[in-house]
Motif scaffolding. Sequence first.
Motif, short mmCIF file in Angstrom:
data_model
loop_
_atom_site.label_atom_id
_atom_site.label_comp_id
_atom_site.label_asym_id
_atom_site.label_seq_id
_atom_site.Cartn_x
_atom_site.Cartn_y
_atom_site.Cartn_z
N VAL A 138 -26.20 30.33 27.93
CA VAL A 138 -26.40 30.10 29.35
C VAL A 138 -26.10 28.71 29.89
N VAL A 139 -26.54 27.69 29.06
CA VAL A 139 -26.34 26.31 29.64
C VAL A 139 -24.83 26.20 29.16
N ALA A 140 -24.23 26.72 28.07
CA ALA A 140 -22.57 26.61 28.02
C ALA A 140 -21.83 27.04 29.06
N ALA A 141 -22.18 28.04 29.50
CA ALA A 141 -21.48 28.68 30.69
C ALA A 141 -21.95 28.05 31.81
N ALA A 142 -22.86 27.45 32.16
CA ALA A 142 -23.29 26.83 33.47
C ALA A 142 -22.34 25.44 33.64
N ALA A 143 -22.04 24.80 32.17
CA ALA A 143 -21.14 23.67 32.11
C ALA A 143 -19.87 23.96 32.34
N LEU A 144 -19.40 25.12 31.87
CA LEU A 144 -17.85 25.50 32.37
C LEU A 144 -17.93 25.98 33.86
N VAL A 145 -18.91 26.48 34.56
CA VAL A 145 -18.75 26.57 36.00
C VAL A 145 -18.58 25.39 36.59
N MET A 146 -19.40 24.42 36.06
CA MET A 146 -19.35 22.95 37.06
C MET A 146 -18.22 22.32 36.39
N GLY A 147 -17.46 22.57 35.28
CA GLY A 147 -16.42 21.90 34.66
C GLY A 147 -15.28 22.47 35.53
N PHE A 148 -15.06 23.92 35.73
CA PHE A 148 -14.07 24.35 36.45
C PHE A 148 -13.94 24.00 37.84
N GLN A 149 -15.07 23.59 38.54
CA GLN A 149 -14.95 23.38 39.84
C GLN A 149 -14.57 21.76 39.99
N THR A 150 -14.57 21.15 39.02
CA THR A 150 -13.80 19.77 39.26
C THR A 150 -12.39 19.64 39.13
N ILE A 151 -11.74 20.83 38.41
CA ILE A 151 -10.21 20.68 38.11
C ILE A 151 -9.52 20.40 39.52
N VAL A 152 -9.80 21.65 40.57
CA VAL A 152 -8.98 21.32 41.81
C VAL A 152 -9.02 20.03 42.46
N THR A 198 -17.28 22.45 21.58
CA THR A 198 -17.63 21.40 20.95
C THR A 198 -18.84 20.90 21.20
N ALA A 199 -19.05 20.77 22.59
CA ALA A 199 -20.30 20.05 22.91
C ALA A 199 -21.63 20.88 22.84
N TYR A 200 -21.14 22.13 22.88
CA TYR A 200 -22.74 23.19 22.83
C TYR A 200 -22.70 23.79 21.53
N GLY A 201 -21.72 23.87 20.73
CA GLY A 201 -21.94 24.76 19.55
C GLY A 201 -21.85 26.09 19.82
N VAL A 202 -20.90 26.56 20.55
CA VAL A 202 -20.65 28.00 21.08
C VAL A 202 -19.11 28.26 20.79
N LYS A 203 -18.88 29.59 20.85
CA LYS A 203 -17.46 30.01 20.85
C LYS A 203 -17.21 30.42 22.25
N VAL A 204 -15.98 30.06 22.95
CA VAL A 204 -15.46 30.25 24.18
C VAL A 204 -14.33 31.06 24.22
N ILE A 205 -14.17 32.40 24.88
CA ILE A 205 -12.89 32.90 24.76
C ILE A 205 -12.39 33.20 26.22
N LEU A 206 -11.33 32.43 26.50
CA LEU A 206 -10.61 32.69 27.87
C LEU A 206 -9.38 33.85 28.03
N ASP A 207 -9.65 34.58 28.94
CA ASP A 207 -8.79 35.73 29.16
C ASP A 207 -8.34 35.58 30.60
N TYR A 208 -6.81 34.92 30.42
CA TYR A 208 -6.40 34.57 31.81
C TYR A 208 -5.52 35.60 32.14
#
Length: 399
Positions: free
Chosen positions: A214-228, A288-298
């Motif tokens: 959950v925390v890792a996903a939240a970090a992804l949401v916030m990180g994605f929002q900084t890209i643009v 790396t930061a949260y010790g999880v596996k992240v799979i991106l399907d674009y």
Amino acid sequence: MSETRDWFARHGGEIVEWRRDIHAHPELAFQERRTAGFVAERLRTWGLEVHEGIAETGVIGVLRGAEGTQAPAIGLRADMDALPIEEATEIAYRSKHSGVMHACGHDGHTALLLGAARRIVDLTRTRGPFPGDIVFIFQPAEENEGGGRRMVEQGLFDRFPVRQVFALHNMPDLEIGRFITRAGAMLAGFDTFDVRVEAEGGHAAFPAVGGDAVVAAAALVMGFQTIVPRQTPASAAALLAVTMIAGGSAHNVLPDVVTLGGSLRWFERPVIEEIRCRMQAHCRGVETAYGVKVILDYQERYPALVNDVASTDLAARAARRAVGEDRVATDIAPIMGSEDFAFMLERTPGAYLGFGNGPGTGGCLLHNPRYDFNDAALETGVAFWTALVETFFEDMQTA
């Protein structure tokens, strides 16, 4: 316009009936069998050459030009599919299919192109045939599923070659009788993504054991929002939106999987490629930061819709001919919405225009459960298609 107005006074009621019948029987992408049959039956009645089954439920009607002519042909396209939305209107012709409705006005697009076909056939009976062919394209699956792409891949323009191809879309909150367009990029490209964050899961009292999806996903949401706003040049128009997130089933359990997804809008290919790379980098960083596996399907969905300059000029002149000089805008800003007509424009020069639908029954929001195409806009659409065909062949003869 006066001739079309007189013609519409005689036949407009029937076109309104067609529109409302299609509205009452909406069909989702690649399921438009009733609608396709409705279209094909009428085209045959008026003497057009009809081809069915292109991209499963697509219909092509060809009005042949003067016998033996080698003049270029013109293509006119309308989309037929509905959306998976439960209709919330109380109109008499509301959707008869639970969970499906015409909330984007494709019922109107189909009816007005049918009306234009009838009008143009009537013109040929009094004036004689046009110099070249007119190809009426009734496309399935515009909403998300890329029916336009499928039609092109299945040989649309190989079987029915046209010099230029055109499409219209109703614009709620734009005054009836007005048209908008622009040369160059008019609508954004559209991509989607899904992310799966995997952890071991476990007791909420011991988050240090096994990672926290959950925390890792939240970090992804916030990180994605900084890209643009922070990692893409300010001059590059783009959007990245996280629109879905799901995971967990109890207050004291850390889930082993959290999923999220969303969409991107863009106009320039290098810009979206850089955004995609940034997303991948964020995914690796969170792993790396949260010790999880992240799979991106674009998923690459629709390219940006780019209007040809000469075709835009032709369409604008036809629109002015139909509704007046001061009711056509050709300098609008690019729009972040997307359209799979872009695939046709990648193959053949053409242009896309918006036309006024007024405030509409359901307000000014497309994809709204209370939305209803405004029947008062049908005459304008028929007038435009007719003027476009006339202007196209006049240009061909004077070139």
